[in-house]
Design a protein around this motif. Structure first.
Motif, PDB file in Angstrom:
ATOM      1  N   ASP A 145      -3.311   1.079  -6.029  1.00 21.64           N
ATOM      2  CA  ASP A 145      -3.039  -0.758  -5.031  1.00 21.64           C
ATOM      3  C   ASP A 145      -3.633  -2.125  -5.722  1.00 21.64           C
ATOM      4  O   ASP A 145      -4.615  -0.968  -6.476  1.00 21.64           O
ATOM      5  N   ASN A 166      -8.176   4.096   2.576  1.00 18.84           N
ATOM      6  CA  ASN A 166      -7.759   3.163   3.137  1.00 18.84           C
ATOM      7  C   ASN A 166      -7.616   2.423   4.234  1.00 18.84           C
ATOM      8  O   ASN A 166      -7.715   2.952   5.042  1.00 18.84           O
ATOM      9  N   ASN A 216      -5.122  -3.814  -0.216  1.00 18.47           N
ATOM     10  CA  ASN A 216      -4.436  -2.473  -0.334  1.00 18.47           C
ATOM     11  C   ASN A 216      -5.197  -1.359  -0.909  1.00 18.47           C
ATOM     12  O   ASN A 216      -4.911  -0.173  -0.991  1.00 18.47           O
ATOM     13  N   ASN A 228       0.951  -1.443  -0.267  1.00 17.88           N
ATOM     14  CA  ASN A 228      -0.149   0.173   0.153  1.00 17.88           C
ATOM     15  C   ASN A 228       0.989   1.249  -0.036  1.00 17.88           C
ATOM     16  O   ASN A 228       1.019   1.876   0.689  1.00 17.88           O
TER      17      ASN A 228
END
Length: 808
Positions: A307, A362, A311, A273
């Motif tokens: 990603d 994320n 991720n 990530n």
């Protein structure tokens, strides 16, 4: 004691080395000479002088006569001649050929051979150290004549010397490996191992060195260990994900002339990530109708992430805006998209638009990469509420009204009110849905919403009216009108308007209990009172007792009843209710006097309609019906027999009228009618014309003459060229002629063959019946014009030429 042994220092067993690669002879010769050793075998036996067997008991000291060494030979000899290995020799060998050398053990005779006279050993097959590295053999010297052993059997080894004939191999290739992106230089990716089948203990044939042929500058390989490592920093998966690396393994320590093998390593950069999410739009425009229910989807947004996998998974939230309480956001099952849904009911008239500030972040963060953050992004979502033409809204979800049934026509039941919730606020008009008031008891004023009656209400007929009021915008509301009861119906007896009294009933006995009903429904319940009508108060026969429970009992005032004196009595009863205004009615009871048994069961009454004097048992009834059924069947059977009775035959006079109906039963020529036709005569034509004239049939009188009278006698009797007795044709014609002249013979030639043809026939009737009474001669020449089907008939009854040949 053991005899002394003498060891000789000179080798009598020599060795030969076959070299097939001249380049390595100089390097291998010192090594071969260095490993050459001389080993004693032990004591020999006791051979006697001159080859005689040892028979003396004296022990003699003899000298050692057998010395041997290890043999070394290089593998992969490719010469045309057998490869010389070495030589066996005994001290007792004088060179005269009296000694025979014998070789046994592994490969003896198939891989190795020996010259039994000289002791020379050769290899006759190609030797491969990787298949077998050494052979154990046994040697012996024997007297060629006596085959007695001259030396004890000894064992020696032939070792195969390795040469560099195998290249290194990667047995598990090609390989696949992964390494995280952005890995540091020197990060281990995978370790490769190449195997060399050559002898690792001898020389450098199996010493492998690794090198990289393709894949630089991204990766490198350790020359000794074969470990592949990262050699370029900050390799980004989002830029390039897959790499192909070619690794070489070379023996001889990598020197010139060494053998080499290669393999391929497919290396994939795994994702980390290292990229923050980013919305593809800074502002999203969405719309939703105000009628959308709670939970409806408004739209979706996406914060893209370079990603992949976990991720790239996102979590969305509304962090600000005036619609954070009206809308909600969630993540779809793929954890990539944000789904905006309705959280509360919408109203365009109250608020036509909303603004949302949405954040995407994320869910899986790498602690070592937080310096690349923040791993979040923000966008603005503008939601517009679309106006929907909504139906009018009533000021109540439903209305309940109570109205007395005696209310006057035109009474206002209820004023309903509805408004248009739209911004236009249009005027609402009202109406009644006809299916809810099919009999049209009510009417609503179109603009004011006043609901009123237009017909008189009757609670006993319909106690509830569920009316649906419509507004102009198709909004509906239910109005339930309950009609309240008014005491407008008198009570009446429910049953027992006819009853009976037994002749032996005594005074004061209850003969029946009566009840009443009232269609009205007072709030406090029904309260009935019973009494005799004024004209029956002094009735000497019966009286009435009110039981005060809405029932009354009928009692007798006297005894001694007789249906012959009076069989029917009438008793009027007045029933009144307890509501205001009081309603009452008079019911007339009919009481029959009946004859009863001692148990009180009625046997007979004067009124047959009321009670039958006696009942017929079921078995008797079934028997009566069965008798009636049998009688009907017999009548139908007799009628059927009369209908199907045969009619009488016609008399002879009637039969004579029709010419196609004969008077006799015999149809001619049957097997039992030997008089009508004799088949035996067909086979004896000689007797055809010799019958006695008196032998004639007497079964019926002749009526006609046969048509065959016109057949020429020449053809009949004989002739025709057909040949005498075998002429069947002539016989048949003779028979026809005989029938024509016989006054008692019927015309068998035309019986049921040609019936009456009718008036429309061209040939008219062909029957010969009644033809004998005709005075005219018939001309049959027209038969020739009727075609081939009548050819035979024309020939039989026509005029035949004498020159024509016979037909049979």
């Amino acid at each position: 004691m053991r005899p002394r042994q003498r060891y000789r220092t000179n080798p009598l067993l020599t060795m030969g080395v076959g070299l097939h690669r001249p380049g390595v002879v100089g390097a291998l010769l010192p090594a071969v000479l260095g490993v050459l050793t001389f080993l004693p075998l032990g004591l020999l036996g006791n051979p006697s002088e001159g080859g005689e067997p040892a028979g003396s008991a004296l022990l003699q000291r003899v000298k050692r006569g057998w010395v041997w060494n290890q043999f070394f030979v290089l593998e992969e000899y490719t010469g045309l001649e057998p490869l010389y290995i070495g030589k066996l020799h005994s001290d007792m060998d004088k060179g005269d050929g009296s000694i025979k050398y014998i070789l046994t053990g592994e490969g003896a005779g198939s891989t190795f051979t020996i010259d039994d006279s000289t002791g020379d050993i050769h290899a006759i097959q190609r030797l491969d150290r990787e298949v077998k590295s050494q052979y154990v053999l046994r040697a012996q010297a024997r007297n060629r004549l006596t085959d007695r052993p001259l030396e004890p059997e000894s064992e020696f080894i032939v070792k195969i010397q390795d040469i560099n004939d195998n290249e290194p191999r990667f047995l598990d290739g090609p390989y696949r490996a992964t390494v995280p992106e952005m890995s540091k230089i020197g990060t281990s990716v995978i370790q490769l191992t190449a195997t060399d089948a050559d002898d690792p203990t001898y020389g450098n044939s199996a010493r492998v060195v690794y090198s990289i042929l393709d894949g630089q500058p991204y990766f490198s390989v350790d020359a000794k260990t074969g470990v592949v490592r990262v050699s370029l920093a900050d390799m980004d998966r989002e830029t390039r994900e897959d790499y192909t690396v070619v690794i070489q393994a070379k023996d001889m320590g990598g020197q010139l002339g060494g053998l080499a093998g290669t393999t391929t390593v497919n290396i994939t950069l795994s994702d980390i990530n290292d990229n923050p999410p980013m919305f593809d739009q800074r502002l999203y425009q969405m719309s939703v109708p105000e009628s959308a229910p709670v939970g409806s989807v408004v739209g979706r947004i996406w914060a893209k992430d370079k990603d992949i996998g976990v991720n790239a998974e996102m979590r969305y939230s509304i962090i600000d805006g005036d619609g954070r309480d009206t809308f909600d956001i969630s993540t779809d099952p793929t954890n990539l998209f944000g789904i905006i849904t309705v959280k509360k009911s919408l109203n365009f008239e109250e608020k036509p638009s909303y603004t949302l500030k949405v954040e995407g972040a994320n869910t899986h963060l790498d602690a070592g990469l937080r310096h690349r953050g923040p791993f979040t992004d923000v966008t603005i979502v503008h939601v517009s509420v679309e106006d929907v033409d909504e139906p009018p809204l009533f000021d109540a979800p439903a209305y309940y009204v109570e109205l007395k049934e005696d209310a006057e026509v035109g009474t206002v039941v209820k004023n309903v009110s509805a408004r248009d919730p739209d911004a236009a606020n249009n005027t609402v008009r009202y109406s009644i849905e006809r299916s809810s008031d099919p009999e049209k008891y009510f009417y609503i004023e179109i603009t004011s919403g006043s609901l009123m009656t237009v017909r008189s209400l009757d609670r006993e007929e319909n106690s509830w009216h569920n009316i649906t009021v419509l507004a102009m915008e198709m909004s509906t509301v239910s109005v339930a009108v309950r009609v309240l009861d008014v005491n407008d119906n008198p009570p009446s007896l429910t049953d027992y308007l006819e009853m009976s009294v037994c002749e032996q009933t005594k005074a004061g006995m209850v003969i029946q209990t009566v009840t009443a009903v009232d269609p009205d429904e007072p709030r406090g319940g029904q309260h009935f009172s019973y009494s005799l009508a004024p004209e029956a108060v002094n009735n000497p026969n019966f009286t009435l007792r009110d039981n005060q429970d809405n029932t009354a009992s009928i009692l007798t005032r006297r005894g001694g009843w007789s249906k012959h004196d009076q069989s029917v009595f009438y008793l009027p009863i007045v029933i009144s209710d307890g509501e205001q205004p009081v309603k009452s009615s008079t019911s007339l009871l009919t009481i029959y006097v009946c004859s009863c048994n001692h148990e009180g069961y009625i046997m007979s009454c004067s009124a047959e309609a009321y009670s039958l004097p006696a009942s017929i048992s079921r078995g008797a009834l079934i028997a009566i019906l069965a008798c009636i059924f049998v009688l009907l069947v017999m009548i139908l059977l007799m009628l059927s027999l009369r209908t199907h009775r045969k009619k009488p035959y016609l008399c002879d006079e009637e039969e004579n009228v029709h010419e196609n109906i004969v008077r006799y039963d015999d149809e001619g020529g049957g097997e039992e009618d030997t008089e009508a036709f004799d088949i035996a005569a067909m086979w004896n034509p000689r007797e055809a014309h010799h019958h006695h004239p008196s032998k004639l049939r007497q079964d019926m009188l002749p009526e006609i003459e046969s048509l065959s009278r016109y057949v020429p006698q020449a053809c009949v009797m004989g002739g025709g060229g057909g040949g005498g007795d075998s002429n069947v044709h002539g016989y048949v014609l003779a028979k026809l002629l005989e029938a024509d002249v016989d006054p008692c013979a019927p015309p068998y030639d035309s019986l049921q063959t040609y019936a009456y043809e009718g008036e429309g026939s061209v040939a008219e009737s062909l029957s010969s019946l009644q033809s004998g009474t005709s005075n005219t001669d018939h001309e049959y020449d027209y038969l020739n014009d009727w075609g081939p089907r009548f050819k035979k008939l024309a020939e039989m009854y026509g005029v035949l030429e004498t020159t024509s040949p016979p037909m049979w």
